[in-house]
Design a protein around this motif. Structure first.
Motif, mmCIF file in Angstrom:
data_model
loop_
_atom_site.group_PDB
_atom_site.id
_atom_site.type_symbol
_atom_site.label_atom_id
_atom_site.label_comp_id
_atom_site.label_asym_id
_atom_site.label_seq_id
_atom_site.Cartn_x
_atom_site.Cartn_y
_atom_site.Cartn_z
ATOM 1 N N PRO A 76 58.938 -4.037 31.907
ATOM 2 C CA PRO A 76 57.864 -4.520 31.045
ATOM 3 C C PRO A 76 57.490 -3.483 29.987
ATOM 4 C CG PRO A 76 57.037 -3.978 33.233
ATOM 5 C CD PRO A 76 58.517 -3.938 33.325
ATOM 6 N N VAL A 77 57.129 -3.963 28.816
ATOM 7 C CA VAL A 77 56.783 -3.075 27.698
ATOM 8 C C VAL A 77 55.263 -2.921 27.629
ATOM 9 C CG1 VAL A 77 56.889 -2.727 25.204
ATOM 10 C CG2 VAL A 77 58.832 -3.762 26.413
ATOM 11 N N ARG A 78 54.809 -1.731 27.941
ATOM 12 C CA ARG A 78 53.365 -1.456 27.899
ATOM 13 C C ARG A 78 52.895 -1.190 26.478
ATOM 14 N NH1 ARG A 78 48.619 -1.238 28.047
ATOM 15 N NH2 ARG A 78 47.272 -0.108 29.495
ATOM 16 N N MET A 79 53.734 -0.505 25.702
ATOM 17 C CA MET A 79 53.364 -0.201 24.315
ATOM 18 C C MET A 79 54.612 -0.087 23.460
ATOM 19 S SD MET A 79 51.194 3.040 22.676
ATOM 20 C CE MET A 79 49.552 2.334 22.941
ATOM 21 N N ALA A 80 54.552 -0.638 22.252
ATOM 22 C CA ALA A 80 55.595 -0.446 21.249
ATOM 23 C C ALA A 80 54.925 0.115 20.005
ATOM 24 C CB ALA A 80 56.298 -1.757 20.932
ATOM 25 N N VAL A 81 55.508 1.165 19.458
ATOM 26 C CA VAL A 81 54.910 1.862 18.322
ATOM 27 C C VAL A 81 55.886 1.886 17.153
ATOM 28 C CG1 VAL A 81 53.824 3.986 17.507
ATOM 29 C CG2 VAL A 81 53.643 3.344 19.924
ATOM 30 N N MET A 82 55.437 1.401 16.003
ATOM 31 C CA MET A 82 56.218 1.466 14.775
ATOM 32 C C MET A 82 55.744 2.670 13.979
ATOM 33 S SD MET A 82 58.552 0.239 12.853
ATOM 34 C CE MET A 82 59.074 0.042 11.146
ATOM 35 N N LEU A 122 56.609 -8.061 26.356
ATOM 36 C CA LEU A 122 55.169 -7.965 26.109
ATOM 37 C C LEU A 122 54.410 -8.965 26.970
ATOM 38 C CD1 LEU A 122 55.188 -7.757 22.200
ATOM 39 C CD2 LEU A 122 54.983 -5.853 23.821
ATOM 40 N N GLY A 123 53.277 -8.543 27.499
ATOM 41 C CA GLY A 123 52.474 -9.430 28.322
ATOM 42 C C GLY A 123 51.025 -9.001 28.326
ATOM 43 N N GLN A 124 50.321 -9.349 29.375
ATOM 44 C CA GLN A 124 48.914 -9.004 29.504
ATOM 45 C C GLN A 124 48.717 -7.492 29.420
ATOM 46 O OE1 GLN A 124 46.498 -11.295 29.748
ATOM 47 N NE2 GLN A 124 44.843 -9.803 29.860
ATOM 48 N N ASP A 125 47.867 -7.080 28.491
ATOM 49 C CA ASP A 125 47.523 -5.660 28.273
ATOM 50 C C ASP A 125 48.657 -4.821 27.702
ATOM 51 O OD1 ASP A 125 44.814 -5.571 28.777
ATOM 52 O OD2 ASP A 125 45.078 -5.371 30.929
ATOM 53 N N SER A 126 49.691 -5.454 27.156
ATOM 54 C CA SER A 126 50.654 -4.701 26.349
ATOM 55 C C SER A 126 50.016 -4.379 25.001
ATOM 56 C CB SER A 126 51.933 -5.519 26.122
ATOM 57 O OG SER A 126 52.616 -5.739 27.329
ATOM 58 N N ARG A 127 50.582 -3.387 24.315
ATOM 59 C CA ARG A 127 50.061 -2.972 23.015
ATOM 60 C C ARG A 127 51.207 -2.906 22.005
ATOM 61 N NH1 ARG A 127 45.944 -3.818 25.611
ATOM 62 N NH2 ARG A 127 44.488 -2.205 26.356
ATOM 63 N N LEU A 128 50.952 -3.435 20.811
ATOM 64 C CA LEU A 128 51.849 -3.226 19.678
ATOM 65 C C LEU A 128 51.062 -2.434 18.648
ATOM 66 C CD1 LEU A 128 54.533 -3.776 18.195
ATOM 67 C CD2 LEU A 128 53.497 -5.859 17.281
#
Length: 252
Positions: A76-82, A122-128
């Motif tokens: 699961p992806v907790r955070m993705a940062v551009m 991405l799901g509940q409480d993930s961050r982009l």
């Protein structure tokens, strides 16, 4: 060091100064970090600092990056940062022809590519999270691409927030003022040459833009990005976190 989780973070631009600092902070939060960049040697050095770093050589300016990044994610992806930087510099009078299109492909289309690469995780409480810049709201005569393109990014961030909100994923922009890096000195040298002033005079103008008389630091920007992991950050969904040291006068 936080306890290691089975969650992933993705950082595009991880071989840059800001991206690297964010990646390091995310590993300290126990996340396995897919570090995305084009420079194989820099990726290897970053991976050598922590067993939680997964090097991912990809160019976010190309569609091939979507599958490459997707394939490096193992949970699961907790955070993705551009956090990709712009290679295009100059005012509207001096920027290369097609420079704005190049910048848009990296920052705007690049954000779309990142979204598609991580969307399945991405799901509940993930961050982009998207690192933008204060020139989107406070344009200057000397930087056409960062102003125009980051303004478009802010609009896209709000669009994506509407798309991802229903699944519990929050979307954020982090907008620093000028950051104390070698890159800002490179820009300062060009501005100094164009205006016939010294580099130190150009840097002083940057500092005077803040009532504190100082530039934002790399650690301050990385801190701002990583605190968005906190549960309370849901209240910032769809908004911009200005990390400008008092420089920002406009309203996003």
């Amino acid at each position: 060091m936080a306890e290691q989780t089975d969650e992933y973070a993705v950082v595009v631009g991880a071989t840059g100064t800001l991206g690297g600092a964010i990646a390091r902070r995310l590993t300290k939060r126990g996340l396995r970090v897919v570090a995305v960049g084009r420079d194989r040697e820099k990726l290897a050095r970053l991976a050598g600092e922590s067993e939680l770093v997964v090097p991912c050589r990809a160019d976010i300016a190309t569609d091939e990056a979507i599958d490459t990044i997707n394939g490096a994610i193992g949970g699961p992806v907790r955070m993705a940062v551009m956090c990709a930087g712009l290679p295009v510099r100059g005012s509207a009078l001096t920027i290369e022809t097609g420079g704005l299109a190049t910048a848009a492909n990296i920052k705007v289309d690049g954000l779309v590519r990142l979204l598609r690469a991580v969307e399945h995780g991405l799901g509940q409480d993930s961050r982009l999270v998207v690192i933008t810049g204060f020139l989107a709201a406070e344009p200057t005569a000397h930087e056409a691409a960062p102003g125009a393109i980051n303004a478009a990014v802010h609009n896209l961030v709000r669009q994506i927030a509407e798309l991802l909100g229903p699944r519990g994923t929050t979307v954020h922009a982090v907008s620093p003022g000028p950051v104390d890096t070698e890159r800002i000195r490179t820009i300062g040298r060009r501005i100094a040459e164009e205006r016939g002033i010294t580099l130190e005079e150009a840097m002083d103008e940057y500092r005077k833009g803040s009532s504190l008389g100082e530039l934002v630091t790399v650690d301050q920007v990385a801190w701002a990005a990583t605190i968005l992991l906190d549960a309370e950050a849901r209240a910032l969904h769809g908004s911009t976190l200005a990390v400008s040291g008092g420089r920002l006068k406009g309203i996003f």
